[in-house]
Design a protein around this motif. Structure first.
Motif, short mmCIF file in Angstrom:
data_model
loop_
_atom_site.label_atom_id
_atom_site.label_comp_id
_atom_site.label_asym_id
_atom_site.label_seq_id
_atom_site.Cartn_x
_atom_site.Cartn_y
_atom_site.Cartn_z
N VAL A 62 111.87 115.13 87.75
CA VAL A 62 110.45 114.57 87.94
C VAL A 62 109.42 115.71 87.57
O VAL A 62 108.39 115.65 86.66
CB VAL A 62 110.38 113.97 89.18
N THR A 63 109.91 116.86 88.11
CA THR A 63 108.86 118.03 87.85
C THR A 63 108.97 118.47 86.29
O THR A 63 107.83 118.54 85.74
CB THR A 63 109.29 119.39 88.78
N GLN A 68 105.94 118.18 81.20
CA GLN A 68 106.03 117.70 79.61
C GLN A 68 104.37 117.01 79.59
O GLN A 68 103.93 117.03 78.46
CB GLN A 68 107.05 116.51 79.45
N ARG A 69 103.95 116.12 80.39
CA ARG A 69 102.71 115.84 80.33
C ARG A 69 101.70 116.78 80.29
O ARG A 69 100.67 116.63 79.52
CB ARG A 69 102.33 114.72 81.52
N ASP A 74 97.65 120.54 77.34
CA ASP A 74 97.46 121.53 76.61
C ASP A 74 97.20 121.49 74.95
O ASP A 74 96.34 122.13 74.74
CB ASP A 74 98.64 122.62 76.91
N ARG A 75 98.16 120.79 74.35
CA ARG A 75 97.92 120.61 72.96
C ARG A 75 96.44 119.79 72.58
O ARG A 75 95.80 120.53 71.70
CB ARG A 75 99.12 119.98 72.48
N GLU A 100 97.08 106.73 79.77
CA GLU A 100 98.31 106.03 78.44
C GLU A 100 99.58 106.13 78.68
O GLU A 100 100.46 105.32 78.43
CB GLU A 100 97.71 106.33 77.11
N LEU A 101 99.73 107.50 79.19
CA LEU A 101 101.10 107.94 79.47
C LEU A 101 101.57 106.96 80.58
O LEU A 101 102.78 106.61 80.64
CB LEU A 101 101.23 109.18 79.61
N ASN A 102 100.76 106.66 81.58
CA ASN A 102 101.25 105.86 82.70
C ASN A 102 101.41 104.66 82.50
O ASN A 102 102.29 104.04 82.99
CB ASN A 102 100.28 106.45 83.91
#
Length: 197
Positions: A62-63, A68-69, A74-75, A100-102
């Protein structure tokens, strides 16, 4: 100059990514609590000990997912910096991306939230994304943030608001668009909530 990764490092990275993908897929489909290291290792086509070698605790998956998110943010912030976006625009873009990711990984986020693992991951050291800190620091340098406010504290406040809003959104079964809720709260933070006299 950094030397390119050798084959051993490339294989190790590929195995770690395969394990993380397997774990996240299983968490989303059968639940975090029901997923074991054996399940993850089998899905990733590696031995159980290999899974332990890469992720010592199940919470580490999970960490890594949270990390990753943060790397996505950052990018994105690098692009915002190059186009001269304001601090509010940069933070709004980051919050939209997180929304959007969630929404895309709703089943996973919902299970991790409902099982208490997501809260534990944040409590165990999921720090404010560097992209938030970079954006607020840039905003302070450009005079967009009050000079008596610490840019890092502003970034923490925005991230804390994101975590709380995400938790409420997941608890309410995504009853409204997450981005709308996040951007409304960002507007309150940016403008303040006291009426002018």
């Amino acid at each position: 100059m950094t030397s390119p990764p050798n084959r051993h490092d490339q294989r190790r990275t590929a195995t770690r990514e395969r394990l993380l993908t397997a774990a996240l897929e299983l968490f989303a489909t059968q639940g975090y609590a029901a997923t074991t290291y054996d399940h993850i290792a089998e899905r990733a086509d590696v031995g159980r000990q290999t899974a332990f070698n890469h992720f010592r605790r199940k919470e580490d998956f999970v960490t890594a997912w949270v990390q990753q998110r943060h790397e996505v943010l950052d990018r994105q912030d690098e692009a915002s910096a190059s186009t001269g976006d304001s601090v509010i625009d940069a933070l709004a873009d980051a919050l939209r991306t997180l929304a959007e990711l969630n929404e895309r990984e709703y089943a996973l986020a919902k299970d991790l939230h409902d099982s208490g693992v997501l809260h534990a991951a944040f409590a165990l050291g999921a720090t404010t994304p560097q992209a938030f800190v970079t954006a607020t620091t840039r905003g302070a340098e450009q005079g967009e943030i009050r000079p008596d406010f610490d840019p890092a504290a502003v970034a923490d406040l925005v991230f804390d608001t994101y975590i709380t809003t995400l938790g409420r959104w997941l608890a309410a079964d995504a009853d409204r668009p997450l981005a709308d809720a996040l951007l409304a709260r960002l507007d309150i933070l940016a403008t303040g909530f006291t009426a002018g006299y």
